[in-house]
Structures are given as structure tokens and as C-alpha cells.
Design a protein around this motif. Structure first.
Motif, mmCIF file in Angstrom:
data_model
loop_
_atom_site.group_PDB
_atom_site.id
_atom_site.type_symbol
_atom_site.label_atom_id
_atom_site.label_comp_id
_atom_site.label_asym_id
_atom_site.label_seq_id
_atom_site.Cartn_x
_atom_site.Cartn_y
_atom_site.Cartn_z
ATOM 1 N N PHE A 111 28.060 -20.616 -36.754
ATOM 2 C CA PHE A 111 28.861 -19.636 -37.566
ATOM 3 C C PHE A 111 29.019 -19.783 -38.897
ATOM 4 C CE2 PHE A 111 30.851 -19.721 -33.494
ATOM 5 C CZ PHE A 111 31.297 -18.525 -33.120
ATOM 6 N N ALA A 112 28.820 -21.092 -39.465
ATOM 7 C CA ALA A 112 28.588 -21.297 -40.922
ATOM 8 C C ALA A 112 27.480 -20.383 -41.662
ATOM 9 C CB ALA A 112 28.445 -22.802 -41.571
ATOM 10 N N ALA A 113 26.514 -20.197 -40.858
ATOM 11 C CA ALA A 113 25.489 -19.615 -41.461
ATOM 12 C C ALA A 113 25.421 -18.144 -41.575
ATOM 13 C CB ALA A 113 23.912 -19.852 -40.502
ATOM 14 N N LEU A 114 26.654 -17.635 -40.699
ATOM 15 C CA LEU A 114 26.967 -16.132 -40.965
ATOM 16 C C LEU A 114 27.762 -15.789 -41.985
ATOM 17 C CD1 LEU A 114 27.257 -15.186 -36.965
ATOM 18 C CD2 LEU A 114 25.313 -14.696 -38.631
ATOM 19 N N LYS A 115 28.068 -16.627 -42.932
ATOM 20 C CA LYS A 115 28.944 -16.451 -43.951
ATOM 21 C C LYS A 115 28.499 -15.196 -44.915
ATOM 22 C CE LYS A 115 27.277 -19.936 -47.183
ATOM 23 N NZ LYS A 115 26.356 -20.613 -46.448
ATOM 24 N N ASP A 116 27.263 -15.172 -45.030
ATOM 25 C CA ASP A 116 26.617 -13.834 -45.708
ATOM 26 C C ASP A 116 26.651 -12.563 -44.782
ATOM 27 O OD1 ASP A 116 26.348 -15.369 -47.828
ATOM 28 O OD2 ASP A 116 24.432 -16.369 -47.208
ATOM 29 N N LYS B 129 31.910 -11.180 -37.810
ATOM 30 C CA LYS B 129 32.925 -10.674 -37.022
ATOM 31 C C LYS B 129 32.624 -10.279 -35.610
ATOM 32 C CE LYS B 129 35.923 -6.507 -37.454
ATOM 33 N NZ LYS B 129 35.757 -6.200 -36.135
ATOM 34 N N TYR B 130 31.251 -9.745 -35.457
ATOM 35 C CA TYR B 130 30.885 -9.439 -34.221
ATOM 36 C C TYR B 130 30.905 -10.797 -33.356
ATOM 37 C CZ TYR B 130 29.903 -4.778 -35.440
ATOM 38 O OH TYR B 130 29.874 -3.363 -35.893
ATOM 39 N N ALA B 131 30.153 -11.740 -33.744
ATOM 40 C CA ALA B 131 30.096 -12.991 -32.954
ATOM 41 C C ALA B 131 31.401 -13.471 -32.762
ATOM 42 C CB ALA B 131 29.424 -13.917 -34.035
ATOM 43 N N LEU B 132 32.503 -13.459 -33.735
ATOM 44 C CA LEU B 132 33.643 -13.843 -33.396
ATOM 45 C C LEU B 132 34.254 -13.004 -32.289
ATOM 46 C CD1 LEU B 132 34.945 -15.172 -36.900
ATOM 47 C CD2 LEU B 132 34.574 -16.488 -34.791
ATOM 48 N N ASP B 133 34.263 -11.832 -32.127
ATOM 49 C CA ASP B 133 34.642 -11.048 -31.388
ATOM 50 C C ASP B 133 34.152 -11.219 -29.963
ATOM 51 O OD1 ASP B 133 36.059 -9.653 -33.026
ATOM 52 O OD2 ASP B 133 34.815 -7.943 -33.148
ATOM 53 N N LYS C 82 32.343 -25.609 -40.215
ATOM 54 C CA LYS C 82 31.385 -25.804 -41.262
ATOM 55 C C LYS C 82 31.648 -24.641 -42.282
ATOM 56 C CE LYS C 82 28.360 -29.331 -39.772
ATOM 57 N NZ LYS C 82 27.694 -29.413 -38.512
ATOM 58 N N CYS C 83 32.543 -23.610 -41.843
ATOM 59 C CA CYS C 83 32.668 -22.368 -42.647
ATOM 60 C C CYS C 83 33.634 -22.980 -43.995
ATOM 61 C CB CYS C 83 33.275 -21.365 -41.931
ATOM 62 S SG CYS C 83 32.228 -21.016 -40.417
ATOM 63 N N PRO C 84 33.369 -21.961 -45.015
ATOM 64 C CA PRO C 84 34.343 -22.111 -45.869
ATOM 65 C C PRO C 84 35.852 -21.859 -45.663
ATOM 66 C CG PRO C 84 33.062 -20.392 -46.625
ATOM 67 C CD PRO C 84 32.427 -20.985 -44.997
ATOM 68 N N GLU D 137 40.385 -15.991 -43.034
ATOM 69 C CA GLU D 137 40.345 -14.822 -42.950
ATOM 70 C C GLU D 137 40.486 -14.239 -41.253
ATOM 71 O OE1 GLU D 137 36.823 -13.227 -44.878
ATOM 72 O OE2 GLU D 137 37.102 -11.266 -43.508
ATOM 73 N N HIS D 138 39.603 -15.134 -40.687
ATOM 74 C CA HIS D 138 39.362 -14.650 -39.039
ATOM 75 C C HIS D 138 40.173 -15.410 -38.073
ATOM 76 C CE1 HIS D 138 35.672 -12.554 -40.311
ATOM 77 N NE2 HIS D 138 35.443 -13.391 -40.979
ATOM 78 N N GLU D 139 40.670 -16.546 -38.545
ATOM 79 C CA GLU D 139 41.342 -17.302 -37.413
ATOM 80 C C GLU D 139 42.551 -16.650 -36.754
ATOM 81 O OE1 GLU D 139 43.480 -20.734 -39.316
ATOM 82 O OE2 GLU D 139 44.641 -21.101 -37.694
ATOM 83 N N GLN D 140 43.338 -15.990 -37.397
ATOM 84 C CA GLN D 140 44.561 -15.341 -36.963
ATOM 85 C C GLN D 140 44.239 -14.324 -35.825
ATOM 86 O OE1 GLN D 140 47.937 -14.198 -39.220
ATOM 87 N NE2 GLN D 140 48.806 -16.375 -39.257
#
Lengths: 214, 638
Positions: free
Chosen positions: B238-243, B249-253, B316-318, B324-327
Motif C-alpha cells: 500500500f505504501a508503494a502505491l503512494k505515487d 484508490k482502486y486497491a482500497l476500493d 507504512k503510508c504517510p 485522506e482514505h481512512e474515512q
């Protein structure tokens, strides 16, 4: 001012009762004064409705407790209770309705029976916006005012917001000045408290002698 | 030639006169026989000289000359041959020379040509060196600007579609190469290699992100079935997807979808089957409070643990990315729970009219709404649903409250003889008290709470006031009306003072009460004064003017009448309950009753003091009258 309410934000408190036949628009007048709004179709007032509004008169805060009474015959006895402690009475008739004007004599009769002798009376002709339907002339109102020694006669329109605030302001102003003057009178009349908290004794003899007075 | 010379020498020696001796000596001395040359000469001359005579010498001479000539001729002839040969030879030499010159030329030419070649060769060698240098540079460059095989392999992912921990440094490297080439491109704008590398890296990264995304999908699918502790790889993924915000977003979806189904399954289980040996929640459905409360508690717990899991995933994400994504993710996970929850609550609400219960339900919903909102956000389906349900319940509550009040008040009867509030008044106030208590115990304060409170009070009190006033129209005596109204208002007042936000209402109640108190005071004082006969005297006293003469001379105020009245008043003073209005005793509130009493007596005293002042005035000529002083009266009436 012997009433000691929790509210300290006023210097004077006066009770004002609106009376008059059903449907002359007492509630509309009160609503206009209180909220600045006009609702065309007010429900019939049951018994008594109560509102408050503060005004500034001569730099002092004057709080008016306004009792808007139901004009129906059946509430007549109930509303009488509120005349007794009233400082001001607003008698209302509808300028488009002769009957409401004629009824005022009976209302005035009630006032003289139950209200304090020094109560300030104002006669108000309502619905002044309906000039085309006018039946009661301005002179009739003025005549009534003079005949019963009332403070003033004003024609108002709650719909067009004419003279409503002026009526109450005039009343508040008079009540305040009368009260200021009354402070000294009070000390002259031996022990009789002519104030809003209690019914002056004068009020009760009138009850028995009203027939003689007029 | 040599043959000729000695011949010549010899004659010379013969002919010389002087030197002749020498010559002869010489000749004599010469030993010709030993001289081979002479011998040979002899041999040669001998055949020619056949006879010796005087002529012999001449002939010999001639013959020798002849022979010499002959020989010369022959020699010439031979010489010519030689000449011819020499000439030939010379020609050949010349030709040869020419050939040699040609050769030299050619050699020279070749030499020149060779020089050229040498130059070329050295140039080529130089170029070769440059090229080798370049090659080295390029190799270096490539080593720096391309991925190693191992890295490439890592970026392709494992055979099972997941990525290993090697993936991330490789991706990082691809990324840093990309960045470096970008940097390079910035320093020299048309660096084609950098462009190439960038393109390559961006392709590689795209592919790698794709692999990563698929890997996350896989991992998440696994996560949904077994609640294992999250492996470092996923957090890193997940951290690697920061860029790649979109991919993230898709992954989190996808993650949210997986979790959503999981949560939904768990919720269904808890509802229909129960968990940990407990009973299913559905068995509580007859008890809306517990049912709703338990469901909300479960949902709250569920999104709580979902939050923990998500935070672990994103550990491991900033932080701004988490924020931004949690909620959003949690809102998405809980969305379906909201729908099921809503249906269930709506079912329990149908047919529920009990005001207090409904209001408690409102409070529970409000409580959880405030608890859940910070986790999933105000816009989430869950919070919206809870809010909607709260509003719905509140509406049902108020319409129920209005109905109940209406039902109670329509049954309101005429006041009884005791002038105490009828049952309906008590019922209404009990109802109000119940709901206000619930409100009070659950209130969070704030404007909304106050507004709701006002609405509750208004829902009950406004119709109650109207009903009380309507009921009093059936009473005939103003005293009855006032006592009954006072009693009702006292009940209302004693309820209102228990609660906050009731100042205005209390003021209205007190103002209404004071009006009725005034009526009672006035009526009672009048009753006392009239029963003792003091009313007409008081009235005359008030209206009296000294120009009319003494007050005692006025009818109904004469000394005898006054005396009777005073006696009667004394009688009253002895037994103050006499002549009082019995309804006043029915004022239920002791304070009010006493206040009415005190003020009535004050009024009586006030009236008496006016009468007394006239009686003691000598001008009015009341002689011999025994009038109590105002103080005595006041003391007696205390």
C-alpha cells in the motif's frame, strides 16, 4: 415594579391586554409587533396567549407582557382575570365590521369593572388596508376615544405594517411616564399600592359601583 | 702494340750518336737470348725474313707496317664489334635505368599510399579508443540507469501473482532511475538516452504497479477469509502505491469491498445465529431499545476493528495519505451494514408509540451517531442512516406525543368541586415529565437539544393550556376559574422549575398565575369588606370632598352605620376566617394560598387605613367612635 422576575434585562415591566371581538385581528397585530410577520389565517385564540417584547423608551428598557385574548364570548370570564393586573388595554375593532365597533361598549364596560382605574386604554381600528370595505369611519373611532378618555385612537394594518409598532410604543411611553409620576403619588395615598403587582383597592369598589359612574 | 715498342726503341738506340755508346753498351749488355720478349719477337719476325740483305729491314719494316695496319684494321673491325656490343649494352642499361626509375616511382607511390593507410589506421585506432571509452561510459550508464535481472524479476512478481519483499527496493530503484533521468533531462533538454530510460522505466513501473495492484487484490481476498495479522508485504504494497493515487484508490476500493462482504456476513451471523454461543440478536427484536442498542454496539465495535486493520494495512503510508482514505474506506465498508440496520430498525419502529421508549431510541441513535461519525465521517451512509433513523424516530416520537396528549386532553372533564386539576392534567404532566427526564438524562446540551426540549414542552403544554382554558369556560364563577387555573398552573410550574431552558415558560406560568391571584385577592378583599359593610363607607370616603361637609353627614356614612360596620369588622378581626371565600382554601399550593391571603389582608388593611384616616379626622365629626388603629388591625390580621 414590584415583580421580581429572574430577567434583569429590563427597567420596566408592563402588562398589556388586547381585547375586542373575535376575528378583528388581535393576534395578527401582536404577531406583527412581536415577530414582524403577517400570517393571513390565524387560528382562533383559545383563552389567552402570551408574548413578550422589549422596547427602549427614553433610554430605558421597557418590557411589555402582551396578553392576546380570545375574542369568543366563552372566554370572556377567563380573560377578565387578566384585566385586573393590566397596565394597558388595547381595544380592537375591525374598520370593515360595524358589529365589532359596537361591541366595544361592552368590552369597555368589562374594563371599567375589572381593570384598575388608572389603566391606559388605546382604541385601535384594525385592517386599515381594507379601505374600500371601510364601514366604521375614522371619526367614529375618534369619538369613542374621546368619550371614554382613552389615550389615543390609531388605525392599523398588520398586513401592511402600518402603525402597529407606533401603537405599542405610544402605550409603552405613556405607561413609563405614568409609572415614573405614580411613584410620587403612591407615597401620598396612604399605604395603597397602585402598582402592577396587586389589584388596587380602587379596582374592587368599581366593581360594585360601576353603574353609578356612568 | 707491345710488340711494336721494342722495335722502335732499338732503332732509337742505334741512331743516337753520343748516347750511341750507351745504347751499344746496352745492347751489348742486353742479353737478348735471355729475354723472352725478345725471343718472342724473334719468333714472330723470323718467318717473315727469309733472306737477310740490305732490304731486309725495309721489307721487314713494311711487312711489319703492313701487318700492323692489317692488325689495326682487324682491331678496328673488332673494336667496332665491341662498340656495337657496348652500344647494345648501353641501350640495355638505359632501358634498365628507365625501368628502375619507374620502379622507384612506383615505390615512391606505394610509399605514399602506405603513409595514407597508416594515417587512416591511426585515426581508426583513435576512434576505437574513443569508442571503447564510450562503450565503457554507456555500460556504466546502463548499469546505473537500468535494472538488474534480479530486480526485473522481482518486479514481475512471484509465480502466484504476489510480490515478494524484493519487489519494493526494485520498484524504488526504477523510480529513482526515472527521477534521475528526469533530472538528466532537465540539465540537457534533448538527452535521448534519458528520454529512452525514462520511457523504459515508466513502462516498467507501470507494469510493476500493475503487478503490485493485482498482488494487493489477491492479498485482500485472502485477508477477507482469514483474519490474519497483516504481513509486512501488504503494508509495504500500500505504501508503494503512494505515487499512484488512482491505483491506491482502486486497491482500497477492492479492499473495502472484500471487508464489506466480510462485515456483512458477520453482521448477518450475529443477527440470525449469534456469536460465541450467545443468542442471535434477532431474538431481541421485541425490545427495540436493546435490539437497536446491541446492533449499534456491534456495528461500532466492527468499524472499530476495521479501523485498526486498515491502519495496520496503511501503517507504512504517510499520515496525510491515511487521513485522506481512512474515512472513505471505513464508510464504504460500513455502508451495507447501514442498509441492513436501517431495515431492522424501521421494522421495530412500526407500531411503536410509547413516547419515552421512542425518545430513548432517539438518544441511543444520537449517542452512536456522535461516536461513529469521527470514524467514518459525517457524509458516510452509516452516519446518514443513523441520522435519518434518528429523525424518523423523532418524528414518530413527536407525532406519538401529540397524539397521546390529544387523546388525554379530549378526555379532559369539567373541573370537580375540589377545583384540583383533573386527571388529564396530571396525565399530561406525567407524560411531559417522563419525556423530559429521558431528554435530561441523555441530553448532550447545545442548541439542538434545547430546541428539542422546547418542542417537547410546547407539544404538551400548549394544548394543555388551551384545554385548561376551555375547561374553565364551563365554570361560572370567576373565583372558581381563577382557583382552578391557579391549581393547574401550580402543577405546571412545579414541573417546569425542575428543568433547564424553561425560563420563558416559567415566566408565562407565573404571569398567568399572578393575574389569577390578583382576581382572587380582589374578590376576597371585596368579600370581606362587603360582608362587614365597610365597602360603602370606603367608597364614600374615597369620593368624599371637604366641600361636601363632614363625611358623617353623608348618608350611608353616618356615625351609626359606621359604628355597625366597625363592630362587624371587629367581629371579622376576631374570627378572620369568617367572610372569606371558601374557594381560596382550595388553592393547592400553600405558598400561593398564603401569598393570596397575605395580599388580601394587605388590601383590607389598606382600605381600612383610608377609612380610619377619615374617621380620626375631626373635620368629619365622628365622635366617640372606637376605631382600632391601622397597626392593631394589621397585627390582628397577621
Amino acid at each position: 415594579m414590584n415583580r421580581e422576575d429572574g430577567d434583569d434585562s429590563f427597567d420596566y415591566l408592563f402588562k398589556v391586554v388586547l381585547i375586542g371581538d373575535m376575528g378583528v385581528g388581535k393576534t395578527c397585530v401582536v404577531q406583527r409587533f412581536r415577530n414582524g410577520t403577517f400570517v393571513d389565517r390565524q387560528g382562533t385564540t383559545i383563552g389567552v396567549d402570551f408574548t413578550m417584547k422589549s422596547l427602549i423608551v427614553d433610554g430605558k428598557r421597557v418590557k411589555l407582557q402582551i396578553w392576546d385574548t380570545g375574542g369568543q364570548e366563552r372566554f370572556r370570564t377567563i380573560t377578565q382575570s387578566y384585566y385586573r393586573s393590566a397596565n394597558g388595554i388595547v381595544l380592537c375593532y375591525d374598520i370593515t365590521c360595524k358589529q365589532s365597533y359596537e361591541s366595544l361598549e361592552r368590552w369597555i364596560d368589562d374594563v371599567s369593572k375589572f381593570a384598575a382605574p388608572n389603566v391606559v386604554k388605546v382604541v385601535v381600528g384594525t385592517k386599515a388596508d381594507l379601505e374600500s370595505e371601510r364601514i366604521v369611519q375614522v371619526e367614529d373611532g375618534e369619538q369613542l376615544q374621546r368619550r371614554h378618555g382613552m389615550l389615543t385612537f390609531i388605525e392599523t394594518s398588520a398586513k401592511e405594517n402600518t402603525n402597529v409598532d407606533k401603537t405599542f410604543y405610544r402605550l409603552a411611553e405613556t405607561l413609563k411616564r405614568q409609572h415614573d409620576a405614580g411613584m410620587s403619588i403612591e407615597s401620598q395615598i396612604e399605604g395603597i399600592r397602585l402598582n402592577s403587582g396587586s389589584t388596587p383597592v380602587g379596582g374592587l369598589w368599581q366593581k360594585y359601583e360601576s353603574c353609578c359612574r356612568y | 702494340m707491345e710488340n711494336g715498342e721494342p722495335e722502335k726503341v732499338a732503332p732509337a738506340s742505334f741512331s743516337s750518336a753520343n748516347p750511341a755508346k750507351k745504347k751499344i753498351d746496352k745492347l751489348i749488355a742486353s742479353k737478348v737470348h735471355n729475354d723472352p720478349a725478345f725471343a718472342e719477337l724473334m719468333d714472330y719476325v723470323s718467318p717473315i725474313v727469309s733472306d737477310i740483305d740490305i732490304h731486309t729491314e725495309r721489307r721487314l719494316m713494311r711487312k711489319l707496317e703492313q701487318r700492323e695496319l692489317e692488325l689495326n684494321k682487324e682491331y678496328l673491325k673488332e673494336f667496332e664489334k665491341v662498340n656495337e656490343h657496348v652500344q647494345k649494352f648501353s641501350d640495355k642499361v638505359t632501358a634498365m635505368h628507365k625501368i628502375c626509375a619507374d620502379l622507384t616511382d612506383q615505390i615512391q607511390q606505394n610509399k605514399e599510399k602506405t603513409q595514407d593507410l597508416l594515417n587512416k589506421t591511426s585515426a581508426l585506432q583513435n576512434r576505437k579508443k574513443v569508442l571503447e571509452l564510450k562503450q565503457k561510459t554507456i555500460d556504466d550508464f546502463l548499469a546505473k540507469f537500468s535494472l538488474t535481472e534480479a530486480e526485473e524479476k522481482a518486479l514481475d512478481g512471484n509465480a502466484d501473482g504476489r510480490v515478494s519483499s524484493d519487489f519494493f527496493p526494485a520498484l524504488d530503484r526504477a523510480h529513482s532511475i526515472y527521477e534521475q533521468s528526469k533530472q538528466l533531462l532537465r540539465t540537457c533538454a534533448n538527452h535521448s538516452a534519458a528520454m529512452g530510460v525514462m520511457e523504459e522505466m515508466s513502462k516498467k513501473m507501470e507494469a510493476a504497479y500493475d503487478v503490485l495492484y493485482r498482488s494487493i487484490q489477491r492479498e485482500c481476498r485472502v485477508l477477507s477469509t482469514e483474519m490474519v495479522e497483516v504481513k509486512g508485504v501488504i503494508a509495504e504494497s500500500f505504501a508503494a502505491l503512494k505515487d499512484r493515487q488512482i491505483l491506491l484508490k482502486y486497491a482500497l476500493d477492492d479492499y473495502a469491498n472484500a471487508r464489506k462482504n466480510n462485515a456483512m456476513r458477520a453482521f448477518s451471523d450475529i443477527l440470525t445465529r449469534g456469536a460465541g454461543g450467545g443468542k442471535p440478536l434477532e431474538v431481541l427484536s421485541h425490545d427495540p431499545l436493546r435490539y437497536t442498542g446491541d446492533m449499534l454496539a456491534w456495528i461500532y465495535e466492527c468499524i472499530g476493528s476495521e479501523k485498526d486493520l486498515l491502519l495496520l494495512l496503511l501503517s507504512k503510508c504517510p499520515p496525510e495519505m491515511i487521513r485522506e482514505h481512512e474515512q472513505r474506506v471505513l464508510a464504504s465498508i460500513s455502508a451495507q451494514l447501514a442498509r441492513t440496520f436501517k431495515v431492522r430498525v424501521e421494522q421495530t419502529l412500526t407500531g411503536e408509540h410509547e413516547s419515552t421508549l421512542l425518545y430513548k431510541l432517539v438518544s441511543i441513535l444520537a449517542f452512536y451517531a456522535t461516536k461513529i461519525e469521527p470514524i467514518v465521517g459525517a457524509d458516510s451512509d452509516l452516519v446518514q442512516t443513523i441520522d435519518e433513523l434518528q429523525q424518523l424516530t423523532l418524528n414518530i416520537f413527536f407525532s406519538g406525543l401529540n397524539q397521546t396528549v390529544h387523546k388525554i386532553l379530549t378526555k379532559m372533564g369539567t373541573p370537580d368541586y375540589d377545583l384540583l386539576p383533573v386527571q388529564a392534567v396530571h396525565q399530561s404532566l406525567m407524560l411531559l415529565k417522563e419525556v423530559l427526564d429521558v431528554h435530561d438524562s441523555t441530553s448532550s446540551g447545545g442548541d439542538e437539544s434545547k430546541a428539542r426540549f422546547d418542542k417537547m414542552v410546547a407539544s404538551v403544554l400548549d394544548p394543555l393550556y388551551r384545554s385548561i382554558q376551555l375547561a374553565t369556560t364551563q365554570l361560572h364563577s370567576p373565583v372558581d376559574i381563577s382557583v382552578y387555573t391557579l391549581n393547574c398552573l401550580s402543577s405546571i410550574h412545579s414541573l417546569l422549575i425542575l428543568y433547564p431552558f424553561t425560563d420563558k415558560r416559567i415566566e408565562v406560568a407565573l404571569a398567568l398565575m399572578s393575574g389569577h391571584e390578583d382576581t382572587l385577592i380582589s374578590e376576597e378583599a371585596s368579600a370581606i369588606l362587603s360582608s362587614t359593610g365597610l365597602i360603602p363607607i370606603y367608597q364614600k370616603a374615597m369620593a368624599h370632598n371637604q366641600s361636601q361637609g363632614p363625611l358623617s353627614s353623608i348618608s350611608e356614612a353616618d356615625a351609626a352605620t359606621v359604628k355597625r360596620a366597625l363592630e362587624s369588622f371587629d367581629h371579622f378581626l376576631a374570627q378572620p376566617h369568617f367572610g372569606r371565600i371558601d374557594q381560596v382554601a382550595r388553592i393547592s399550593n400553600i405558598k400561593v394560598r398564603e401569598r393570596v391571603h397575605t395580599r388580601t389582608m394587605e388590601n383590607v388593611v389598606a382600605a381600612y387605613s383610608i377609612i380610619h384616616s377619615r374617621l380620626v379626622d375631626p373635620f368629619n365629626k365622628y365622635e366617640g367612635l372606637e376605631a382600632k388603629t391601622v397597626e392593631q388591625v394589621r397585627d390582628l390580621l397577621k
